[in-house]
Design a protein around this motif. Sequence first.
Motif, short mmCIF file in Angstrom:
data_model
loop_
_atom_site.label_atom_id
_atom_site.label_comp_id
_atom_site.label_asym_id
_atom_site.label_seq_id
_atom_site.Cartn_x
_atom_site.Cartn_y
_atom_site.Cartn_z
N ASP A 410 0.18 15.79 -22.23
CA ASP A 410 -1.24 16.05 -22.54
C ASP A 410 -1.55 17.55 -22.44
O ASP A 410 -2.26 18.11 -23.28
N ILE A 411 -1.02 18.19 -21.38
CA ILE A 411 -1.26 19.62 -21.21
C ILE A 411 -0.64 20.40 -22.35
O ILE A 411 -1.23 21.34 -22.89
N ASN A 415 -3.65 21.07 -24.53
CA ASN A 415 -4.13 22.08 -23.58
C ASN A 415 -5.11 21.45 -22.60
O ASN A 415 -6.15 22.02 -22.27
N ALA A 416 -4.73 20.26 -22.11
CA ALA A 416 -5.68 19.41 -21.39
C ALA A 416 -6.09 19.97 -20.04
O ALA A 416 -7.13 19.60 -19.51
N LEU A 417 -5.31 20.87 -19.46
CA LEU A 417 -5.69 21.41 -18.15
C LEU A 417 -6.77 22.47 -18.30
O LEU A 417 -7.77 22.46 -17.58
N VAL A 418 -6.60 23.39 -19.26
CA VAL A 418 -7.54 24.50 -19.44
C VAL A 418 -8.69 24.11 -20.36
O VAL A 418 -9.86 24.41 -20.09
N PRO A 421 -10.07 17.46 -20.61
CA PRO A 421 -10.78 16.74 -19.55
C PRO A 421 -9.95 16.50 -18.29
O PRO A 421 -10.44 15.89 -17.34
N LEU A 422 -8.69 16.98 -18.27
CA LEU A 422 -7.81 16.66 -17.16
C LEU A 422 -8.33 17.27 -15.86
O LEU A 422 -8.71 18.44 -15.81
N THR A 423 -8.32 16.49 -14.80
CA THR A 423 -8.67 16.97 -13.47
C THR A 423 -7.49 16.73 -12.54
O THR A 423 -6.65 15.87 -12.79
N VAL A 424 -7.45 17.48 -11.46
CA VAL A 424 -6.41 17.30 -10.44
C VAL A 424 -7.10 17.11 -9.11
O VAL A 424 -7.93 17.94 -8.70
N LEU A 425 -6.81 15.99 -8.46
CA LEU A 425 -7.46 15.60 -7.21
C LEU A 425 -8.98 15.54 -7.39
O LEU A 425 -9.75 15.81 -6.47
#
Length: 553
Positions: A410-411, A415-418, A421-425
């Motif tokens: 996905d990243i 470019n899902a991290l920047v 919608p991707l979140t971490v914790l």
Amino acid sequence: MPWKKTCNPVIVGPPRKRAQAKATKKESLFARLARLAKNSAQVVSVSAELTTQLASIGLGTSQIEPEKSDRRFHHPAWRGHPGYRRLGQAYLAWSRSVNGLADRLETPDWRAREQLRFALELWTSAAAPTNSLLGNPAALQKAFESGGTSLLRGTKNWLHDLLHNRGMPTQVDSSHFKVGENLAVTPGAVVYRCEVFELIEHRPVTTTVRERPVLLVPPMIGKYYFLDMAPGRSFIEYAVSRGLHFFTISWRNPNPEQTAWNLDTYAAAVLEALKVVREIADGVEVNTHGLCAGGLILSAALNHSVAQGKCPVNGVSFGVMLLDFEYPMSLGAFSPPPLLKFARQRSAKSGVMSSSDMAAAFSWLRPNDLVWNYWHNNYLMGESPPSIDVMAWNADGTRLPAALHSQFLDIFSDNALVDGPLTVLGSPFQAGASHCDSYFMAAEGDHLTPWQGCYRSAQLFGGERSFVLSNAGHIASLVNPPSNPKARHFTGPAPTLDADDWLAQASEQSGTWWKHWADWVTERAGAERSAPKMAGRKRYGELEPAPGRYIHE
């Protein structure tokens, strides 16, 4: 060091709005037809140029020569024999014309261009005359001089790889290397172990160490000991020799039972390691160093801490790390949606992405160097693979949990991290929210994480930033000891300029970037104090000597 929200003036507009704007772009039928017509004209032009070159080759007047670094054409016959000279020149003219189409043809976006480049290079590299016995004068000479023995050995090597290496040429003879004996031998002890990682505290070799320790977060794609090669070639050994109190995470090699491990799992593990290091170091803030995917995980973990209003680090440094995956890179060759879907389904079915799948994918990104080079050596010449420590590490691969692999896709694709919608914790990624000093190292010859992309990732961060550009490629830039006579690096202003403008203002320095990094960390590592005499202090005892248990899985 205080942490606070900050706006980075380099980033224009909310990232997720930029992603939405990109999603709305769609090429019209008229634009596609115009592109097709222009590309057809380019193919005709290239064909005409190639015809002229082939005519010159036939007449013996061509000046085409292989690159000095192209080992396929080092045999004297390629220069002295009229037939082989023309064959080599014809191949070079054709392959350069075909590969050049990737830059001359218009494509909808950079990912489509990288897919085209990848396909063309696969074709031209496979078609090299040196891949066949009759087209390889060095192999013919070896067969004649050995009375055919080289061909028998080559056949044996080929059968072995067909049965035991999925048909891929073996890249290294690992028999001369053993982890814990001549690799990963920097003294230390495992002071903490959980299901996801072991924490190694390396034994000081100086009478004093700096007050603030350093935690190394290596990538989970590959084992940590590429940073702890043989003595004299070990980054960890060098850091310890500079009086740094040094800790390393050794990730567990996941099995299908760990298929659900994802970004949250690894980010939480980094925060857990930081907590343990702080307790061992009497509660002081920690400096951290994250490399490649380990840097991405470290960034996400620190981002979550900042979102919670706290962060246990004083300064953070990164090596060959990408966060923003919109910069053109060779990995774009693997971006077609059907291929991504297949890769996702394959790892989901087995629970992990195998190390052999990853190794094959990375090898085909550089087919001449990492596939056909060993085809020539092992099969046509009948030689054993070379014995190189870095390649032995590369062959000692790791698996990726299916959940983490899916998030990495996905990243990479969206470019899902920047931008996504991707979140971490539970925390959206906002690198500019942190305000600690940061250091970024990239490699000018890196085909996996191009330095301009690493530079763009550095621009996402707030606070005082330093950027350094090393020589060599993705791994060779990291395994770059002071004894390397070819080592050099560029230093320049803070990464607020365009990447090319930064390079124009940067100055070239001889020697490895290791020293520059160690100087940067030492300035932020506090006062000197007596080196600890016991690993783990009182609360965390020595579980077993380094390199620990997980590195052998």
